[in-house]
Design a protein around this motif. Sequence first.
Motif, PDB file in Angstrom:
ATOM      1  N   ILE A  86      -0.898   8.826  -1.105  1.00 29.58           N
ATOM      2  CA  ILE A  86      -1.220   9.312   0.227  1.00 29.58           C
ATOM      3  C   ILE A  86      -1.578   8.088   1.064  1.00 29.58           C
ATOM      4  O   ILE A  86      -2.599   7.445   0.820  1.00 29.58           O
ATOM      5  CB  ILE A  86      -2.396  10.313   0.179  1.00 29.58           C
ATOM      6  N   PRO A  87      -0.718   7.710   2.012  1.00 24.85           N
ATOM      7  CA  PRO A  87      -0.935   6.492   2.792  1.00 24.85           C
ATOM      8  C   PRO A  87      -2.296   6.427   3.463  1.00 24.85           C
ATOM      9  O   PRO A  87      -2.883   5.366   3.606  1.00 24.85           O
ATOM     10  CB  PRO A  87       0.180   6.518   3.837  1.00 24.85           C
ATOM     11  N   THR A  88      -2.813   7.585   3.874  1.00 23.25           N
ATOM     12  CA  THR A  88      -4.098   7.588   4.567  1.00 23.25           C
ATOM     13  C   THR A  88      -5.256   7.326   3.604  1.00 23.25           C
ATOM     14  O   THR A  88      -6.394   7.192   4.040  1.00 23.25           O
ATOM     15  CB  THR A  88      -4.301   8.907   5.328  1.00 23.25           C
ATOM     16  N   GLY A  89      -4.965   7.219   2.331  1.00 25.04           N
ATOM     17  CA  GLY A  89      -5.980   6.797   1.374  1.00 25.04           C
ATOM     18  C   GLY A  89      -6.205   5.290   1.450  1.00 25.04           C
ATOM     19  O   GLY A  89      -7.214   4.776   0.979  1.00 25.04           O
ATOM     20  N   PHE A  90      -5.239   4.589   2.055  1.00 20.04           N
ATOM     21  CA  PHE A  90      -5.308   3.129   2.166  1.00 20.04           C
ATOM     22  C   PHE A  90      -5.560   2.656   3.597  1.00 20.04           C
ATOM     23  O   PHE A  90      -6.090   1.575   3.813  1.00 20.04           O
ATOM     24  CB  PHE A  90      -3.993   2.500   1.666  1.00 20.04           C
ATOM     25  N   ARG A  91      -5.126   3.432   4.562  1.00 20.29           N
ATOM     26  CA  ARG A  91      -5.277   3.090   5.979  1.00 20.29           C
ATOM     27  C   ARG A  91      -5.638   4.368   6.734  1.00 20.29           C
ATOM     28  O   ARG A  91      -5.543   5.471   6.206  1.00 20.29           O
ATOM     29  CB  ARG A  91      -3.973   2.520   6.548  1.00 20.29           C
ATOM     30  N   LEU A  92      -5.977   4.225   8.001  1.00 20.68           N
ATOM     31  CA  LEU A  92      -6.371   5.377   8.805  1.00 20.68           C
ATOM     32  C   LEU A  92      -5.214   6.317   9.113  1.00 20.68           C
ATOM     33  O   LEU A  92      -5.425   7.502   9.351  1.00 20.68           O
ATOM     34  CB  LEU A  92      -7.022   4.912  10.110  1.00 20.68           C
ATOM     35  N   SER A  93      -3.996   5.776   9.111  1.00 19.18           N
ATOM     36  CA  SER A  93      -2.833   6.608   9.405  1.00 19.18           C
ATOM     37  C   SER A  93      -1.626   6.092   8.632  1.00 19.18           C
ATOM     38  O   SER A  93      -1.621   4.962   8.143  1.00 19.18           O
ATOM     39  CB  SER A  93      -2.511   6.588  10.908  1.00 19.18           C
TER      40      SER A  93
END
Length: 53
Positions: free
Chosen positions: A29-36
């Motif tokens: 889940i990309p938002t696990g690493f960045r805000l969006s």
Amino acid sequence: MVADIEAFLDTGASGMEERFQEYFEPCIIPTGFRLSTREFLIAIRDELSSKAA
């Protein structure tokens, strides 16, 4: 890969989270690493670009 990321980013911010999930069917889940998802893709693009230089 950088060109693919750029093309995806060029599709616009509206609905990007959903398009990312639909297109890439990621195991992360990309938002696990960045805000969006957009910020995640930009970070990946920038990292790849810095390695190529």
